[in-house]
Write an enzyme that holds these catalytic residues in place. Structure first.
Site, PDB file in Angstrom:
ATOM      1  N   CYS A 399       0.612  -1.087   2.870  1.00  0.00           N
ATOM      2  CA  CYS A 399      -0.621  -0.311   2.991  1.00  0.00           C
ATOM      3  C   CYS A 399      -1.269  -0.538   4.360  1.00  0.00           C
ATOM      4  CB  CYS A 399      -1.562  -0.654   1.842  1.00  0.00           C
ATOM      5  SG  CYS A 399      -2.894   0.551   1.605  1.00  0.00           S
ATOM      6  N   HIS A 526       2.093   0.526  -2.713  1.00  0.00           N
ATOM      7  CA  HIS A 526       1.999  -0.869  -3.163  1.00  0.00           C
ATOM      8  C   HIS A 526       3.141  -1.166  -4.136  1.00  0.00           C
ATOM      9  CE1 HIS A 526      -2.044  -2.010  -1.590  1.00  0.00           C
ATOM     10  NE2 HIS A 526      -2.227  -0.700  -1.614  1.00  0.00           N
ATOM     11  N   GLU A 528       4.318  -3.876  -5.122  1.00  0.00           N
ATOM     12  CA  GLU A 528       4.113  -5.053  -5.965  1.00  0.00           C
ATOM     13  C   GLU A 528       3.620  -4.692  -7.352  1.00  0.00           C
ATOM     14  OE1 GLU A 528       0.292  -4.648  -3.429  1.00  0.00           O
ATOM     15  OE2 GLU A 528       2.459  -4.411  -3.163  1.00  0.00           O
TER      16      GLU A 528
END
EC number: 6.3.4.2
Length: 586
Positions: A399, A526, A528
């Site tokens: 990001c 993102h 994750e």
């Protein structure tokens, strides 16, 4: 539908979320379909505008919901995809009830906490519990509900009352209450004290809920005499007192619960059509926990961010790195570096802190710059990115980390010294990172580009494309308000920095890769948030592989990280034949 309510006592933050997730994992391993709901008794509508220091990271769901980080635990443990309505807040409930009152749905009645707020809570839970979350269209069979905060908090009283009523509506065989309490241990004597748990259970009973299981959290294993004392004074059988002590890894928690015959208890208490023990899935969790404790080789990753004082601010990032490290049989050593400590101003004001930060960065096998907001600390992040690029250290920017990687490259490689983001300099001479007009209204809450979006690979010769399984496109979760200026990308691609991934319209830059570098990757999304213990996120896996010197061999082997792969169990540390350990949920 069976409902399992998880409440907490004595103090908050003792692991209700992990215990709720672990219970769901055990029941899923028995062949049941499980969903989860988190109740946060704050008046905010959602977690989108929180400072990370308030409640930790903001977790983003597929539908764009900005929710509590505990929903991330549920998704990772249960391998499901939840929705924003799986996170209930006081603000959402009150907004829902007030909107109904404005429409005249209550026919002129006086709207009160009881029954209108409590009825709204029950209705919300029953409706959301039926929503499929595992990719199938079948309704879940079990709903695990975590009530945030502690019993006795004034904010949580309407929810406790709602579930006091709900237990009779759902019937006894369909409702179970698990109370998580702290058993402190005096450092001077080593004695484990039961009085806080007794008082907590007494308070819970006084509000109309009786615990079916008492989960005792402690720093060390609880002695049998202590367990029997809790059983006697809290009016439950000894087998209804579950002991969870501090362990090296959260992967061990489902195993600890299963070892204390929790499956047998749920089978009898909730009349579940299951056996007395968990299946192959929990065996894999046990194997994963064992492997985690046997790891010898260490991989050091430097996380350069601005919220490093509270580890929960990067909870999903840590988990994604941990999943990837475990997959390649390495122990993760995550070094948190406050980006401000890398800046020249810190060298003047606090030289010791400055040199310690740079020592950590220099020792790292890989560097990660995660997402964030605001100008504070960006110079330090740019310094870290420059170090990774020039010293050929594996790097992943997420990001804001990707946006800063583009700015660093422009300033130092393209001689665009005035390149900047309009987030930091609204009138930047070279606006390299710009805001997205359609996501720039007056309000801050829920106004970003949120949720799952498709990213299309422009080229077949991409490291990330190979790591994702050589697919033409991927879908990952986003949370951003700014983007790389598409009008300025040609200069980069002529100088080895390629924008290998874009959105479906080709307007938004999603992935960057630097040629002639072991691993220099930036992603606007993102990844994750989609990482799972048994299915690690490809960008993070690539970082760990590059940091351990195994990326090229892994790619040459043609390994693919698709949902259909079956990976061999590699509990040793050798990586002569690159592969991922058997981690996939079947």
């Amino acid at each position: 539908m069976k409902y399992i309510l998880v409440t907490g006592g004595v103090i908050s933050g003792i692991g209700k979320g992990i215990i709720a997730s672990s219970i769901g994992t055990i029941l899923k391993s028995c062949g049941l379909r499980v969903t989860a709901i988190k109740i946060d008794p704050y008046i905010n509508i959602d977690a989108g505008t929180f400072s990370p220091y308030e409640h930790g990271e903001v977790f983003v769901l597929n539908d764009g919901g900005e929710v509590d980080l505990d929903l991330g635990n549920y998704e990772r443990f249960l391998d499901i995809n939840l929705y924003k309505d799986n996170n209930i807040t006081t603000g959402k409930i009150y907004q829902h009830v007030i909107n109904k009152e404005r429409r005249g749905d209550y026919l002129g009645k006086t709207v009160q906490v009881v029954p209108h707020i409590t009825d709204a809570v029950q209705e919300w839970v029953m409706n959301q519990a039926k929503v499929p979350v595992d990719g199938n269209k079948e309704e879940p069979q079990i709903c695990v509900i975590e009530l945030g905060g502690t019993i006795g908090d004034i904010e949580g009283m309407p929810f406790v009352e709602a579930f006091r009523q709900f237990q009779f509506k759902a019937k006894r065989e369909n409702f179970c209450n698990i109370h998580v309490s702290l058993v402190p241990q005096l450092s001077a004597t080593g004695e484990q004290k039961t009085k806080p748990t007794q008082n907590s259970v007494r308070a819970l009973r006084g509000l109309g809920l009786s615990p079916d299981l008492i989960v005792c959290r402690s720093s060390t294993p609880i002695e049998m005499a202590v367990k029997e004392k809790i059983s006697m004074f809290c009016h439950v059988n000894p087998e209804q007192v579950i002991c969870i002590h501090d362990v090296s890894s959260t992967y061990r928690v489902p195993v600890l619960l299963e070892e204390q015959s929790i499956v047998k208890y749920f089978k009898e208490r909730l009349h579940l059509p299951i056996g007395d023990s968990a299946s192959n899935l929990l065996f894999k969790w046990r194997n994963m926990a064992d492997r985690y404790e046997r790891l010898q080789k260490i991989c050091s990753i430097a996380l350069v961010g601005k919220y490093t004082k509270l580890r929960d601010c990067y909870a999903s990032v840590f988990k994604a790195l941990e999943h990837s490290a475990l997959a390649i049989n390495h122990k993760l050593n995550l070094m948190y570096i406050d980006s401000i400590d890398l800046e020249k101003i810190t060298e003047t004001e606090d030289p010791v802190k400055f040199h310690e930060a740079w020592q950590k960065l220099c020792k790292a096998d890989g560097i990660l710059v995660p997402g964030g907001f605001g100008i504070r600390g960006t110079l330090g992040k740019l310094q870290a990115i420059s170090w990774a690029r020039t010293k050929k250290i594996p790097f992943l920017g997420v990001c804001l980390g990707m946006q800063l990687a583009v700015i660093e490259f422009a300033r130092n490689c393209l001689n665009l010294k005035d390149a900047d983001s309009t987030e930091f300099r609204p009138n930047a001479p070279v606006p390299l990172v710009i805001d997205m007009p359609e996501h720039n209204p007056g309000n801050l809450g829920g106004t970003m580009r949120l949720g799952i979006r498709r990213t299309v690979f422009k080229t077949e010769n991409s490291i990330l494309r190979k790591l994702y399984g050589d697919v033409p496109f991927i879908e990952e979760r986003h949370r951003h308000r700014f983007e790389v200026n598409p009008n300025l990308i040609k200069q980069f691609e002529q100088n080895d920095l390629s924008f290998v991934g874009q959105d479906v319209d080709g307007d938004r830059m999603e992935i960057i890769e630097l040629a002639n570098h072991p691993y220099f990757v930036g992603v606007q999304f993102h990844p994750e948030f989609s990482s799972r213990p048994m299915k690690p996120s490809p960008p993070y896996l690539g970082l760990l592989l590059a940091a351990t010197g195994n990326l090229n061999a892994y790619l040459q082997q043609g390994c693919k990280l698709s949902s259909s792969d079956r990976y061999s169990d590699a509990s040793d540390d050798s990586f002569s034949e690159p592969r991922i350990a058997e981690l996939e949920i079947s």
